[in-house]
Design an enzyme around this catalytic site. Sequence first.
Site, mmCIF file in Angstrom:
data_model
loop_
_atom_site.group_PDB
_atom_site.id
_atom_site.type_symbol
_atom_site.label_atom_id
_atom_site.label_comp_id
_atom_site.label_asym_id
_atom_site.label_seq_id
_atom_site.Cartn_x
_atom_site.Cartn_y
_atom_site.Cartn_z
ATOM 1 N N LYS A 193 34.820 45.477 42.840
ATOM 2 C CA LYS A 193 33.852 45.057 43.880
ATOM 3 C C LYS A 193 34.550 44.496 45.122
ATOM 4 C CE LYS A 193 34.475 40.602 43.145
ATOM 5 N NZ LYS A 193 34.828 39.538 44.065
ATOM 6 N N SER A 204 40.877 27.863 44.969
ATOM 7 C CA SER A 204 39.475 27.456 44.954
ATOM 8 C C SER A 204 38.811 27.721 43.602
ATOM 9 C CB SER A 204 38.700 28.118 46.093
ATOM 10 O OG SER A 204 38.889 29.499 46.079
ATOM 11 N N PHE A 205 39.180 28.812 42.936
ATOM 12 C CA PHE A 205 38.437 29.103 41.711
ATOM 13 C C PHE A 205 38.901 28.249 40.525
ATOM 14 C CE2 PHE A 205 36.585 32.068 38.451
ATOM 15 C CZ PHE A 205 35.286 31.736 38.763
ATOM 16 N N ALA A 218 33.301 30.357 44.682
ATOM 17 C CA ALA A 218 33.718 29.005 44.277
ATOM 18 C C ALA A 218 32.946 27.901 45.022
ATOM 19 C CB ALA A 218 35.216 28.857 44.506
ATOM 20 N N SER A 223 32.812 35.254 50.811
ATOM 21 C CA SER A 223 33.793 36.137 50.171
ATOM 22 C C SER A 223 34.951 36.401 51.128
ATOM 23 C CB SER A 223 33.130 37.462 49.786
ATOM 24 O OG SER A 223 34.119 38.473 49.677
ATOM 25 N N ARG A 224 36.147 36.145 50.620
ATOM 26 C CA ARG A 224 37.347 36.364 51.452
ATOM 27 C C ARG A 224 37.557 37.841 51.711
ATOM 28 N NH1 ARG A 224 39.889 32.724 47.753
ATOM 29 N NH2 ARG A 224 39.208 34.301 46.300
ATOM 30 N N ARG A 237 51.137 24.117 40.711
ATOM 31 C CA ARG A 237 52.604 24.200 40.670
ATOM 32 C C ARG A 237 53.290 23.207 41.600
ATOM 33 N NH1 ARG A 237 53.819 29.746 44.120
ATOM 34 N NH2 ARG A 237 52.049 29.454 45.506
ATOM 35 N N LYS A 252 40.644 38.335 39.324
ATOM 36 C CA LYS A 252 39.945 39.610 39.573
ATOM 37 C C LYS A 252 40.835 40.535 40.389
ATOM 38 C CE LYS A 252 35.299 37.604 39.705
ATOM 39 N NZ LYS A 252 34.230 37.137 40.587
ATOM 40 N N TYR A 260 41.865 24.080 49.645
ATOM 41 C CA TYR A 260 41.003 25.183 49.218
ATOM 42 C C TYR A 260 39.529 24.838 49.097
ATOM 43 C CZ TYR A 260 45.287 27.731 48.304
ATOM 44 O OH TYR A 260 46.493 28.367 48.444
HETATM 45 N N1 LIG Z 1 37.533 31.871 44.893
HETATM 46 C C1 LIG Z 1 36.545 32.468 44.268
HETATM 47 O O1 LIG Z 1 35.364 32.335 44.642
HETATM 48 C C2 LIG Z 1 36.833 33.296 43.067
HETATM 49 C C3 LIG Z 1 38.115 33.762 42.809
HETATM 50 N N2 LIG Z 1 38.352 34.519 41.711
HETATM 51 C C4 LIG Z 1 39.679 35.049 41.428
HETATM 52 O O2 LIG Z 1 40.554 33.996 41.056
HETATM 53 C C5 LIG Z 1 41.896 34.340 41.385
HETATM 54 C C6 LIG Z 1 42.498 33.185 42.147
HETATM 55 O O3 LIG Z 1 41.765 33.099 43.343
HETATM 56 P P1 LIG Z 1 41.500 31.775 44.160
HETATM 57 O O4 LIG Z 1 41.538 30.564 43.325
HETATM 58 O O5 LIG Z 1 40.282 32.002 44.907
HETATM 59 O O6 LIG Z 1 42.760 31.856 45.115
HETATM 60 P P2 LIG Z 1 43.202 30.907 46.277
HETATM 61 O O7 LIG Z 1 43.727 31.749 47.341
HETATM 62 O O8 LIG Z 1 42.122 29.942 46.584
HETATM 63 O O9 LIG Z 1 44.400 30.102 45.605
HETATM 64 C C7 LIG Z 1 45.458 30.697 44.924
HETATM 65 C C8 LIG Z 1 46.183 29.617 44.164
HETATM 66 O O10 LIG Z 1 47.148 30.209 43.326
HETATM 67 C C9 LIG Z 1 48.367 29.511 43.497
HETATM 68 N N3 LIG Z 1 49.479 30.390 43.202
HETATM 69 C C10 LIG Z 1 49.888 31.475 43.894
HETATM 70 N N4 LIG Z 1 50.978 31.995 43.310
HETATM 71 C C11 LIG Z 1 51.257 31.233 42.239
HETATM 72 C C12 LIG Z 1 52.258 31.243 41.246
HETATM 73 N N5 LIG Z 1 53.222 32.162 41.252
HETATM 74 N N6 LIG Z 1 52.232 30.292 40.283
HETATM 75 C C13 LIG Z 1 51.275 29.375 40.295
HETATM 76 N N7 LIG Z 1 50.304 29.278 41.204
HETATM 77 C C14 LIG Z 1 50.296 30.211 42.165
HETATM 78 C C15 LIG Z 1 48.353 29.055 44.950
HETATM 79 O O11 LIG Z 1 49.238 27.982 45.161
HETATM 80 C C16 LIG Z 1 46.906 28.633 45.088
HETATM 81 O O12 LIG Z 1 46.734 27.333 44.605
HETATM 82 C C17 LIG Z 1 41.806 35.645 42.219
HETATM 83 O O13 LIG Z 1 42.143 36.732 41.400
HETATM 84 C C18 LIG Z 1 40.345 35.707 42.631
HETATM 85 O O14 LIG Z 1 39.894 37.034 42.789
HETATM 86 C C19 LIG Z 1 37.371 34.791 40.829
HETATM 87 C C20 LIG Z 1 36.087 34.344 41.056
HETATM 88 C C21 LIG Z 1 35.719 33.601 42.197
HETATM 89 O O1 LIG Z 2 34.966 37.025 43.237
HETATM 90 C C1 LIG Z 2 34.398 36.301 43.999
HETATM 91 C C2 LIG Z 2 32.994 35.915 43.823
HETATM 92 O O2 LIG Z 2 32.476 36.376 42.629
HETATM 93 C C3 LIG Z 2 35.110 35.791 45.181
HETATM 94 O O3 LIG Z 2 35.232 36.817 46.066
HETATM 95 P P1 LIG Z 2 36.392 36.767 47.161
HETATM 96 O O4 LIG Z 2 37.666 36.826 46.403
HETATM 97 O O5 LIG Z 2 36.122 37.955 48.011
HETATM 98 O O6 LIG Z 2 36.211 35.485 47.904
#
Ligand SMILES: NC(=O)C1=CN([C@@H]2O[C@H](COP(=O)(O)OP(=O)(O)OC[C@H]3O[C@@H](n4cnc5c(N)ncnc54)[C@H](O)[C@@H]3O)[C@@H](O)[C@H]2O)C=CC1
Ligand SMILES: O=C(CO)COP(=O)(O)O
Length: 440
Positions: free
Chosen positions: A275, A98-99, A224, A338-339, A119, A192, A136
């Site tokens: 956080k 999602s991010f 996101a 927030s997850r 990927r 994060k 996502y």
């Molecule tokens: N979703 C949000 O609102 C926010 C997320 N983040 C941070 O961003 C990072 C990613 O989170 P999200 O996008 O939310 O996760 P998500 O759970 O939505 O998606 C994770 C993505 O990473 C991919 N992935 C997993 N392992 C992989 C690998 N070995 N190689 C390539 N791709 C791989 C998955 O296929 C999936 O597309 C986390 O550290 C999260 O804390 C930061 C700010 C906001």
């Molecule tokens: O970091 C985030 C918002 O700033 C997203 O939080 P979660 O990973 O808990 O969804």
Amino acid sequence: MSADKKNNEVEDKEMDQAQTAANTEATDTESGEEKSVFNSGILASLFDKATKVGAKAKRDQSAINPEEIEKTVRDNMSKPKGSNAPHQLRLAFLGGGSFGTAMSNLAARNGCDSTLWVRNKRTVKSLQKNRVNKKYLPGYTLDERLKFEHDLKTAVQDKDIIFVAVPSSAFRETLKNIRPYLSGQSIVSLTKGMEKDTFSLMSDIIEQELPGVNFGVMSGPNLAVEIMQNMPSASVIASDSELLRHAVQSALHSAFFRIFASDDIKGVELGGALKNIYAISMGMAASYNVGENTKAMLLTRALAEMSRFGVASGANPLTFLGLSGVGDLYATCSSELSRNYRIGNMLGKGLSLEAAIKKLGQTAEGVNTIQQVHEKAMKLGIYMPITHALHAVIFDDQAALGVALNLMESGFRSDVEFVMPHEYSNEALNAQMTAGMPDQ
Ligand SMILES: NC(=O)C1=CN([C@@H]2O[C@H](COP(=O)(O)OP(=O)(O)OC[C@H]3O[C@@H](n4cnc5c(N)ncnc54)[C@H](O)[C@@H]3O)[C@@H](O)[C@H]2O)C=CC1
Ligand SMILES: O=C(CO)COP(=O)(O)O
């Protein structure tokens, strides 16, 4: 069946189950003035000159003269709008969750040359066809200028900045995979979390795996889904490179998204990672229908813990008062988007950790971060009562209410220990009383 094929099938199934309705958001509502300033390509060309001159410039720091760059930025900014647009910033976003999707979309809408690397080949095909990330971010149409790529080399070569948005568990592997294709690109972590077992932050991993590469970390209250909904939001780019900070600000700034700058990389990164622990505790507290006083207490004592841990890790405690600290803490501790909050809430309602993670089906960095920080704080003797309590509930199977009561009954402490250090408050008095000395 090959692992790749199995992977494709699982993702296809998940995507079919996902909502397919696309929203019809306006995609281009920034004012013309803002667009011309931030998308003029001026910063892109400067950035290009200074970083793509490249690996060489990195080796020879004297090749980057911040004052000269500042002056040129100022001069160019005051030129008539629309002039001098040699090229757009070229950005790659790694990670189709999602991010990564939300941020790459934001950049594309801002007029950057933005590519999202995912990927899974079939997911890329689906994204190209539907322009919706069905798994996502279902329901949000992505900008028509956003490109999708499955091949890592094609995604990252010839880019100015590579944003990494994979979970912390995949961060090191991702950097190793892009290393052969780097020729002066800067790296910005959007992740994060902390690496399992090593306690490395993403900046540590970048320095270990890509020594000498220009990098930054971006963190802030950035749920996101809200970004996809055009809710005004802000974030922080932290880097030692003034140029990279400017480039990221110019690439992502819009009427909906503001980027503030910092040079406290550790502080900004720790805000985003820590956080998540407290979002889990707040989600759990919410399952017990606690009142606003309780939430406020939890949130502010969490902030105390975060800054205490931050100082022990070399961060500036004042950074925790910014968007990446209290800002992100507030956003994630108050929202079911927030997850991590949702994981805490499910645990509070009696689900096992395994069941909660399975039900969530997305990344919740806080689960691993609790373990990492619990261990590190015990080792270093950092007072982190909420983290230890949460660890006891989740990993040692202790009853949440009993643990919460113990927390409430633990000794007298200073409110803000940077104002009145703890050792100058009760401990001195206690020692006096124990020794039977008269009160002065
Ligand atoms: N979703 C949000 O609102 C926010 C997320 N983040 C941070 O961003 C990072 C990613 O989170 P999200 O996008 O939310 O996760 P998500 O759970 O939505 O998606 C994770 C993505 O990473 C991919 N992935 C997993 N392992 C992989 C690998 N070995 N190689 C390539 N791709 C791989 C998955 O296929 C999936 O597309 C986390 O550290 C999260 O804390 C930061 C700010 C906001
Ligand atoms: O970091 C985030 C918002 O700033 C997203 O939080 P979660 O990973 O808990 O969804």
